[in-house]
Design a protein around this motif. Structure first.
Motif, PDB file in Angstrom:
ATOM      1  N   UNK A 209       0.847  -1.198   0.000  1.00 51.19           N
ATOM      2  CA  UNK A 209       0.000   0.000   0.000  1.00 51.19           C
ATOM      3  C   UNK A 209       0.883   1.249   0.000  1.00 51.19           C
ATOM      4  N   UNK A 210       0.621   2.138  -0.964  1.00 51.82           N
ATOM      5  CA  UNK A 210       1.341   3.414  -1.007  1.00 51.82           C
ATOM      6  C   UNK A 210       0.417   4.509  -0.489  1.00 51.82           C
ATOM      7  N   UNK A 211       0.842   5.179   0.539  1.00 47.45           N
ATOM      8  CA  UNK A 211       0.051   6.283   1.099  1.00 47.45           C
ATOM      9  C   UNK A 211       0.902   7.547   1.007  1.00 47.45           C
ATOM     10  N   UNK A 212       0.490   8.449   0.131  1.00 46.32           N
ATOM     11  CA  UNK A 212       1.270   9.668  -0.071  1.00 46.32           C
ATOM     12  C   UNK A 212       0.658  10.782   0.783  1.00 46.32           C
ATOM     13  N   UNK A 213       1.327  11.079   1.875  1.00 46.72           N
ATOM     14  CA  UNK A 213       0.865  12.087   2.841  1.00 46.72           C
ATOM     15  C   UNK A 213      -0.611  11.875   3.200  1.00 46.72           C
ATOM     16  N   UNK A 214      -0.915  10.721   3.783  1.00 48.72           N
ATOM     17  CA  UNK A 214      -2.324  10.379   4.010  1.00 48.72           C
ATOM     18  C   UNK A 214      -3.023  11.247   5.046  1.00 48.72           C
ATOM     19  N   UNK A 215      -2.253  11.923   5.903  1.00 46.97           N
ATOM     20  CA  UNK A 215      -2.924  12.668   6.975  1.00 46.97           C
ATOM     21  C   UNK A 215      -2.773  14.179   6.826  1.00 46.97           C
ATOM     22  N   UNK A 216      -2.163  14.619   5.729  1.00 44.87           N
ATOM     23  CA  UNK A 216      -2.000  16.061   5.539  1.00 44.87           C
ATOM     24  C   UNK A 216      -3.382  16.715   5.463  1.00 44.87           C
ATOM     25  N   UNK A 217      -3.575  17.740   6.271  1.00 44.41           N
ATOM     26  CA  UNK A 217      -4.842  18.470   6.248  1.00 44.41           C
ATOM     27  C   UNK A 217      -5.932  17.836   7.103  1.00 44.41           C
TER      28      UNK A 217
ATOM     29  N   UNK B  15       4.789   4.873   3.327  1.00 42.07           N
ATOM     30  CA  UNK B  15       4.048   6.037   3.773  1.00 42.07           C
ATOM     31  C   UNK B  15       4.922   7.283   3.649  1.00 42.07           C
ATOM     32  N   UNK B  16       4.516   8.227   2.838  1.00 38.81           N
ATOM     33  CA  UNK B  16       5.284   9.470   2.803  1.00 38.81           C
ATOM     34  C   UNK B  16       4.620  10.452   3.752  1.00 38.81           C
ATOM     35  N   UNK B  17       5.419  11.256   4.368  1.00 41.62           N
ATOM     36  CA  UNK B  17       4.853  12.205   5.331  1.00 41.62           C
ATOM     37  C   UNK B  17       5.792  13.383   5.549  1.00 41.62           C
ATOM     38  N   UNK B  18       5.189  14.489   5.961  1.00 42.15           N
ATOM     39  CA  UNK B  18       5.998  15.635   6.407  1.00 42.15           C
ATOM     40  C   UNK B  18       6.032  15.666   7.928  1.00 42.15           C
ATOM     41  N   UNK B  19       5.197  14.786   8.530  1.00 42.81           N
ATOM     42  CA  UNK B  19       5.088  14.811   9.991  1.00 42.81           C
ATOM     43  C   UNK B  19       6.038  13.786  10.599  1.00 42.81           C
TER      44      UNK B  19
ATOM     45  N   UNK C  62      -6.682  16.230  14.187  1.00 43.93           N
ATOM     46  CA  UNK C  62      -5.929  15.237  14.977  1.00 43.93           C
ATOM     47  C   UNK C  62      -6.675  13.919  15.159  1.00 43.93           C
ATOM     48  N   UNK C  63      -8.006  13.966  15.351  1.00 44.02           N
ATOM     49  CA  UNK C  63      -8.748  12.717  15.584  1.00 44.02           C
ATOM     50  C   UNK C  63      -8.714  11.845  14.324  1.00 44.02           C
ATOM     51  N   UNK C  64      -8.916  12.459  13.152  1.00 44.36           N
ATOM     52  CA  UNK C  64      -8.894  11.689  11.899  1.00 44.36           C
ATOM     53  C   UNK C  64      -7.499  11.119  11.657  1.00 44.36           C
ATOM     54  N   UNK C  65      -6.495  11.908  12.042  1.00 40.81           N
ATOM     55  CA  UNK C  65      -5.113  11.453  11.849  1.00 40.81           C
ATOM     56  C   UNK C  65      -4.861  10.179  12.654  1.00 40.81           C
ATOM     57  N   UNK C  66      -5.327  10.184  13.894  1.00 47.29           N
ATOM     58  CA  UNK C  66      -5.123   9.009  14.750  1.00 47.29           C
ATOM     59  C   UNK C  66      -5.895   7.806  14.189  1.00 47.29           C
ATOM     60  N   UNK C  67      -7.089   8.068  13.643  1.00 47.04           N
ATOM     61  CA  UNK C  67      -7.866   6.976  13.020  1.00 47.04           C
ATOM     62  C   UNK C  67      -7.071   6.340  11.882  1.00 47.04           C
ATOM     63  N   UNK C  68      -6.460   7.177  11.058  1.00 46.63           N
ATOM     64  CA  UNK C  68      -5.676   6.652   9.924  1.00 46.63           C
ATOM     65  C   UNK C  68      -4.477   5.858  10.449  1.00 46.63           C
ATOM     66  N   UNK C  69      -3.815   6.388  11.480  1.00 48.77           N
ATOM     67  CA  UNK C  69      -2.670   5.671  12.045  1.00 48.77           C
ATOM     68  C   UNK C  69      -3.082   4.282  12.521  1.00 48.77           C
ATOM     69  N   UNK C  70      -4.214   4.242  13.233  1.00 49.86           N
ATOM     70  CA  UNK C  70      -4.676   2.946  13.753  1.00 49.86           C
ATOM     71  C   UNK C  70      -4.969   1.980  12.607  1.00 49.86           C
ATOM     72  N   UNK C  71      -5.544   2.501  11.530  1.00 48.13           N
ATOM     73  CA  UNK C  71      -5.873   1.653  10.390  1.00 48.13           C
ATOM     74  C   UNK C  71      -4.597   1.145   9.706  1.00 48.13           C
ATOM     75  N   UNK C  72      -3.616   2.021   9.602  1.00 46.45           N
ATOM     76  CA  UNK C  72      -2.338   1.620   9.002  1.00 46.45           C
ATOM     77  C   UNK C  72      -1.706   0.494   9.824  1.00 46.45           C
ATOM     78  N   UNK C  73      -1.722   0.666  11.138  1.00 46.25           N
ATOM     79  CA  UNK C  73      -1.147  -0.377  12.025  1.00 46.25           C
ATOM     80  C   UNK C  73      -1.914  -1.692  11.868  1.00 46.25           C
ATOM     81  N   UNK C  74      -3.252  -1.585  11.798  1.00 43.46           N
ATOM     82  CA  UNK C  74      -4.071  -2.798  11.701  1.00 43.46           C
ATOM     83  C   UNK C  74      -3.793  -3.540  10.385  1.00 43.46           C
TER      84      UNK C  74
END
Lengths: 253, 340
Positions: free
Chosen positions: B169-177, B203-207, B180-192
């Motif tokens: 799975x390629x995620x290009x800056x999946x949480x930009x914009x 996963x590319x990220x600036x964070x 915080x709650x949505x960001x954590x949801x995405x993180x949990x999904x990525x881990x799962x």
């Protein structure tokens, strides 16, 4: 084949969600039918003119609907490219031909539905077909093929320019295709020599001739075969241009 | 088509291998001779500022852009010669979401699954499952995507990337914009996805926090080149064990302190009026630091001992902090950053 069907259904669904893209072209066609059949019906009294003027002008309304409906596919590609969804589709293992022809054929289905409504209106207005219901079916087939051919052109421009305004502008070819022909009177009544030349080289003329022959004259092989050859040749050229451009659009850059 | 069971099967190749990969746009070399080796089942964090080359690399690996030179394989397939096989093996959520605004979320997911060969019934089940997975189950099912918020579109785009159970799975800056709650949801999904399905996630990220929390390995890209690579812990250790963070009354004081401490600390970095100096054991150095600053009459406002962060790694690797890089990309003048 499955991909093709899936993408036709998807395109139909999105076209029907944009009535503003469908209604104007249809309204213009109906306008042609009502206004010209009422306003120019005296043309039918000219010596040498045979058949009803309604049957003569009906192909103009149908071809105008076909061209209007055909622009749907071009606009759909512009929307998909602009939204980034086209990239998503390209990244699926979908057949590339289905990717291009799905929206085009869906546009063709919409225009067939429009033409059926126009034919029903014409029948209510008193249209008679020299070849009966089979002739009306032939008219429908010509409308579909002409729409496909014009869709190929609209998709080519859309994929080439990736610009909605340019694709809209390309549909201005509608005017010479419709009006530089034996649109309102038979060719023998056209006095201007340049318009006669334009009529002879305009492929729409032969589509008009084929439709008018089945509506007015009965089954005549000549106009039907010439009309079919012209529409298939035009569709082959525009289809090839669309596919060439589509191949470029879906290749690695 | 790949299936969930295939994704979990040991021995299935889910790796990414990149060798001297380069992409040139006219005079600009957006990606410059990049080498990466990402084993199956890894979450790999790819860090860099805007314009550093992250998205260009993802697009080459996802078969959207052709490499100018070098080689890459994803799930064992060559990105140049086996594009169809790569596309079947990967899911891609690009930085710019790609959704038809006239369709609904369910329609888009069903269509995506069908185009990967799933029949209509199972495709509908996949759509229902993914709608819940990405947290869109409370949205009106008839709502068209054009009326979605940016965050909702991003979550739906992730669902589309998952519709065929990809191996990679390629995620290009999946949480930009995202909030915080949505960001954590995405993180949990990525881990799962990674732990339950063994999916390799690029996963590319600036964070930096995102990479630090999620990724087993990270690489930092700057001007198209990989400037640091390793586990977050390794990269931080490379800077020294501890950091002494010093703040000053004035910006001038901070700059003077940087030159005063040049002879005391092996490595210091100044950013936003805060000086961070790296030592093997920080506490031992504090008296010397205070004495040196006192002798030079530099008034100190605060002093604390910290551990190196990934931001420190980024700073050393690229010469600027991620925040400064973002501001630079946004056209705002970056605060003076002194890198010694």
């Amino acid at each position: 084949m499955t991909d093709f069907f899936i993408l036709i259904v998807r395109s139909l669904r999105t076209y029907l969600r944009q009535p503003a893209a469908i209604i104007p072209g249809f309204a213009i066609a109906v306008f042609f039918l009502f206004v010209y059949s009422a306003g120019l019906s005296s043309v039918a009294r000219l010596p040498g003119f045979h058949g009803s003027y309604l049957a003569f002008i009906l192909p103009v309304a149908i071809v105008s609907a076909a061209i209007g409906g055909a622009t749907l596919a071009g606009e759909a590609f512009i929307r998909d490219i602009g939204s980034g969804y086209f990239t998503k589709l390209v990244l699926t293992p979908t057949n590339r031909l289905a990717l291009i022809w799905g929206p085009i054929v869906a546009g063709g289905i919409i225009l067939v539905a429009q033409v059926v409504v126009i034919l029903v209106l014409a029948l209510i207005m008193g249209l008679g077909s020299a070849t009966g219901p089979a002739g009306l079916l032939v008219v429908l087939v010509f409308a579909f093929l002409w729409g496909m051919a014009f869709s190929g052109f609209a998709v080519f421009v859309a994929l080439r320019t990736k610009n909605g305004a340019a694709t809209q502008a390309a549909t201005l070819i509608f005017f010479p295709l419709i009006f530089l022909s034996a649109t309102f009177v038979p060719r023998q009544y056209i006095t201007s020599s340049w318009l006669k030349v334009a009529t002879d080289i305009n492929p729409t003329t032969y589509v008009f001739n084929a439709m008018r022959s089945v509506l007015i004259d009965g089954w005549r092989a000549g106009p039907l075969l010439v009309g079919l050859a012209v529409v298939l040749a035009f569709a082959t050229v525009t289809g090839a241009l669309a596919l060439w451009q589509a191949r470029r659009a879906t290749q690695l850059k | 088509m790949t299936t969930a069971s295939a994704a979990r099967t040991p021995g299935v190749d889910r790796s990414i291998a990149v060798e001297q990969l380069t992409r040139q746009f006219g005079d600009l070399r957006a990606v410059d001779r990049v080498d990466l080796e990402i084993p199956s089942g890894e979450i790999f964090g790819f860090l860099g500022a805007n314009g550093a080359g992250k998205s260009t690399l993802v697009k080459m690996l996802a078969t959207i852009l052709a490499p100018s030179a070098g080689r890459a394989s994803v799930a064992g397939f060559d990105v140049r010669r086996q594009q169809g096989k790569v596309r079947r093996a990967i899911g891609v959520a690009l930085q710019e979401v790609g959704l038809d605004p006239l369709m609904t979320a369910r329609e888009l997911i069903v269509l995506q699954a069908q185009l990967f060969g799933t029949s209509t019934g199972p495709a509908r089940q996949i759509a229902e499952r993914l709608i819940v997975t990405v947290g869109l189950e409370d949205v009106d099912a008839r709502k068209r995507v054009g009326d979605y918020s940016g965050g909702m579109k991003r979550r739906l785009d992730l669902a589309l990337a998952l519709a065929h159970d990809p191996l990679v799975l390629f995620l290009d800056e999946p949480t930009t914009g995202l909030d915080p709650a949505s960001r954590i949801d995405i993180w949990n999904e990525v881990r799962r996805l990674n732990s339950e399905q063994g999916m390799t996630i690029f996963l590319t990220t600036q964070y930096l926090e995102e990479a630090d929390k999620l990724a087993g390995h990270v690489a930092i890209i700057d001007h198209g080149r990989i400037v640091a690579q390793g586990t977050p812990a390794e990269l931080k250790r490379g800077l020294g064990e501890e950091v002494v963070e010093l703040s000053f009354e004035t910006a001038d004081g901070a700059e003077r302190a940087a030159s005063v401490l040049a002879g005391v600390a092996p490595q210091c970095r100044l950013s936003d009026g805060v000086l961070r100096c790296y030592f093997p054991v920080a506490a031992r150095e504090v008296p010397g630091i205070v004495r040196a600053l006192d002798q030079a009459s530099v008034p100190l406002r605060g002093l604390s001992i910290d551990r190196p962060s990934l931001d420190d790694v980024f700073l050393r690797a690229t010469g600027e902090t991620v925040d400064h890089a973002r501001e630079r990309e946004a056209g705002e003048p970056a605060p003076a950053t002194v890198t010694r």
